[in-house]
Design a protein around this motif. Structure first.
Motif, PDB file in Angstrom:
ATOM      1  N   ASP A 203    -103.134  94.599  96.487  1.00 23.40           N
ATOM      2  CA  ASP A 203    -102.673  94.596  95.104  1.00 23.40           C
ATOM      3  C   ASP A 203    -101.580  93.554  94.893  1.00 23.40           C
TER       4      ASP A 203
ATOM      5  N   GLU B  75    -102.911  85.910  90.754  1.00 24.22           N
ATOM      6  CA  GLU B  75    -103.115  85.806  89.305  1.00 24.22           C
ATOM      7  C   GLU B  75    -101.992  85.014  88.645  1.00 24.22           C
TER       8      GLU B  75
ATOM      9  N   SER C 223     -90.622  85.483  92.977  1.00 19.26           N
ATOM     10  CA  SER C 223     -91.352  86.739  92.764  1.00 19.26           C
ATOM     11  C   SER C 223     -91.205  87.711  93.935  1.00 19.26           C
TER      12      SER C 223
ATOM     13  N   LYS D 174    -101.873  90.264  92.488  1.00 25.96           N
ATOM     14  CA  LYS D 174    -100.927  89.987  91.408  1.00 25.96           C
ATOM     15  C   LYS D 174    -100.338  88.581  91.561  1.00 25.96           C
TER      16      LYS D 174
END
Length: 186
Positions: free
Chosen positions: A65, A72, A173, A69
């Motif tokens: 996941d 993307e 991030s 993310k």
């Protein structure tokens, strides 16, 4: 019964019969309780096992996941093109439960007849985990899994400006150092 009658009188034997019967019933009940598992205990045991499993290592789904993310987001950077991401983890999520602790320290001073002195100090600590009404531990803090490294492969990484943008985006991030991030062109 003849050996017992030789040691005890017949009145004592009559008084002991109900006690022996009660002792036998208690022993049978204790054996039955220890053999028959209850559904509640097995449910709590499975919770403990599942909690320990999640705290040992991030699950594969959580890893995928996070990678999805990041892929993307990075693919939306202008000029990045097709992006693939691999994240490796150094440590897992850490959960710190709340404890009640009680520390006792005892100091003893002794003197012998020749004037010598000896001091002994002993300390004991008792910790008990705090649980909620439904027997789940109360959590003080949860630390996220530690990222060990990130590899990004992007078709636009040949351009140094795009490569720097990808590099900065990954650092921001995931809150990782620059030496933990590598960007490669496809």
């Amino acid at each position: 019964m003849k050996k017992i009658t030789g040691i005890f009188s017949s009145d004592e034997i009559k008084k002991m019969k109900p006690l022996m019967f009660l002792a036998a019933v208690c022993i049978i009940a204790l054996i039955a309780i220890s053999i028959i598992p209850t559904g509640k205990e097995s449910k709590e045991e499975s919770k403990v096992v599942s909690n320990n499993k999640t705290s040992e290592e991030p699950t594969e789904k959580e890893k995928k996941d996070l990678e999805a993310k990041l892929t993307e987001i990075l693919s939306k950077i202008s000029g990045a093109g097709d992006v693939d991401v691999l994240i490796t983890f150094d440590s897992s999520e850490e959960i710190v439960p709340a404890y009640n602790s009680n520390t006792t320290t005892e100091t003893t001073k002794e003197q012998d007849s020749s004037g010598g002195e000896r001091t002994t100090t002993s300390s004991t600590e008792n910790k008990t985990m705090i649980t909620s009404d439904d027997k789940d531990p109360v959590v003080l803090k949860t630390s996220e899994a530690k990222v060990k490294g990130v590899i990004v492969v992007a078709s636009g990484a040949e351009d140094s400006t795009v490569k720097q943008l990808l590099y900065d985006a990954v650092q921001t991030s995931l809150q990782v150092s620059g030496h933990q991030v590598e960007i490669y062109p496809k």
